[in-house]
Design an enzyme around this catalytic site. Structure first.
Site, PDB file in Angstrom:
ATOM      1  CG  HIS A 219      39.563  35.870  33.742  1.00  0.00           C
ATOM      2  ND1 HIS A 219      40.129  35.820  34.991  1.00  0.00           N
ATOM      3  CD2 HIS A 219      39.818  37.123  33.266  1.00  0.00           C
ATOM      4  CE1 HIS A 219      40.719  36.967  35.254  1.00  0.00           C
ATOM      5  NE2 HIS A 219      40.548  37.777  34.239  1.00  0.00           N
ATOM      6  CB  SER A 223      33.919  38.732  39.454  1.00  0.00           C
ATOM      7  OG  SER A 223      35.265  38.832  39.054  1.00  0.00           O
ATOM      8  CE  LYS A 247      35.330  48.905  46.208  1.00  0.00           C
ATOM      9  NZ  LYS A 247      33.916  48.756  45.855  1.00  0.00           N
ATOM     10  CG  ASP A 248      41.533  45.213  43.529  1.00  0.00           C
ATOM     11  OD1 ASP A 248      40.664  45.060  44.415  1.00  0.00           O
ATOM     12  OD2 ASP A 248      41.504  44.609  42.454  1.00  0.00           O
ATOM     13  CD  GLU A 291      54.313  30.680  63.339  1.00  0.00           C
ATOM     14  OE1 GLU A 291      54.006  31.060  64.487  1.00  0.00           O
ATOM     15  OE2 GLU A 291      55.065  31.325  62.611  1.00  0.00           O
TER      16      GLU A 291
END
Length: 430
Positions: A219, A223, A247-248, A291
């Site tokens: 922040h 972004s 959108k997310d 894994e």
């Protein structure tokens, strides 16, 4: 990030006014993920993966706390308590499958998040701290996942713990004491389970704390975006809510469809069959593998087969850790003034036809037996991996001629009309 055009939080009633004065949590949320946080208007779905990673971290913490209520970190009963959770605890099967497959989805979205950052050079100034904290999160994830893999106390859990902790034994002088200290003895047993269980429970909360720092660091400069061009005016941004929450939310819905399909229909698809056999120190599995999300680094570890000054095993350990630690230096290895790979033609070719194939080969070889041709392929891919970051990337950033960048984010979205770029209304058509 503070822009003069950012919307300011205004309490609407007496309760919110009191809260804002005494504990400004609503203001914090509003400025962090609400209408008070302006973000570039051209973010693609590749910017969804950070939110998805946060969601799956919450899933892991919630399901992990529930599972911890019924698990016993004792070598005599650990495997039995895992089966007890599956068979006797209400919704225990769902908690375990959600936790096990949630780890895989957590790594999937984080890997995509990392590769997005590599392609769009999200590690460049002024966002170096965001990237560095992200690498710390990834290292903590790997430690947490390894310890969690040991807890079911199946064959792969036991032998995986023995092999991975045995790597520290390759360190001269201090290696063996470190290995004994990690295990609490000379082989995985009760002390190992207690240590790994305690740390596996604790580290997700440490990860959550570093995630908060990661978001805080984000922040400050704001972004990044697909063009790599910084925000120049209000017309370059839109409020995070409702545009990117929607959108997310759509991206989260798609991810959950895949996640629940795996949990309900293929819950054991990503697990190793040998881990459904109780740990037996006297029976070594034919093929010991971690894994799937550790496979590329496991392939790097096994790529060293010849003693040269140092033992091959030690070279493998050094290379495995160095393959991640070199990410800390990317902000200074890549000197190009252009961020986005879309405007770097030479970088783009080496990324898609060099780095990505090398990583795919490492993924495949890490899960394959330690035999030819997999050993040779892992050696070639390992060599390219390090050459890409340490040699090719610095050279490209010095000699590459980037393509022309758009003047602003608005121009990249709406075209080069000057009135659009300046945020003015276009003249009405005649």
């Amino acid at each position: 990030m503070s822009f003069p055009w950012a919307r300011q939080y205004e309490p609407k009633n007496a309760v919110t006014k009191f809260l804002d004065e005494k504990l400004p949590l609503p203001r914090l949320v509003y400025n962090a993920v609400g209408a008070g946080y302006p973000v570039p208007r051209n973010l693609s779905y590749f910017w969804n993966f950070g939110v998805l990673a946060g969601f799956f971290l919450v899933v892991q913490i919630v399901t992990g706390v529930v599972l911890a209520m019924h698990y016993a970190a004792n070598a005599q009963v650990a495997f039995a308590t895992t089966e007890h959770i599956m068979r006797d605890v209400n919704w225990g099967w769902l908690m375990r499958y959600a936790h096990a497959n949630g780890a895989s989805f957590f790594f999937i979205v984080v890997y995509l998040h990392i590769f997005r950052g590599l392609f769009y050079s999200s590690y460049k100034a002024p966002r170096e701290m965001i990237w560095l904290l992200g690498v710390v999160i990834f290292l903590l994830m790997m430690a947490t996942a390894f310890m969690g893999y040991v807890l079911p106390w199946g064959q792969m859990s036991f032998w995986g713990a023995k092999v991975i902790t045995g790597l520290f034994g390759a360190i001269p002088l201090v290696g063996e004491p470190i290995q004994v200290w990690l295990l609490g003895g000379f082989a995985p047993d009760n002390a190992s389970l207690n240590r790994f269980f305690s740390l596996h429970f604790l580290l997700p909360f440490v990860i959550a704390g570093v995630v908060i720092l990661h978001i805080w660091a984000l922040h400050i400069p704001g972004s990044s975006n697909p063009t790599g061009v910084e925000v120049k005016s209000e017309s370059d941004t839109v409020p995070f809510h409702p545009y990117y929450t929607a959108k997310d939310g759509f991206g989260l819905g798609i991810a959950l469809l895949a996640y629940f399909a795996l949990v309900f229909f293929l819950p054991n698809a990503l697990g190793h069959p040998d881990n459904y056999i109780e740990a037996n120190p006297l029976s070594t599995p034919a093929h010991i593998v971690p894994e799937w999300y550790f496979w590329p680094f496991y392939a790097i570890l096994r790529a060293f087969t010849v003693d040269f000054i140092l033992p091959a095993k030690l070279w493998g350990v050094i290379a495995m850790f160095a393959s991640i630690l070199l990410w800390f230096f990317l902000p200074w290895l890549d000197k190009s003034p252009v961020r986005s790979g879309h405007y770097r033609p030479l970088f783009r070719k080496f990324f898609w036809f060099g780095l990505i194939p090398a990583m795919i080969i490492l993924f495949i070889c890490g899960g394959a037996p330690a035999e030819e041709p997999y050993v040779m392929l892992s050696q070639i891919a390992t060599a390219y991996y390090f050459i890409h970051f340490l040699v090719i990337l610095p050279i490209i950033s010095s000699v590459e001629k980037p393509e022309e960048l758009p003047y602003s984010i608005t121009e990249a979205v709406l075209g080069s009309d000057k009135k659009m770029v300046k945020g003015e209304n276009a003249e009405p058509a005649v």
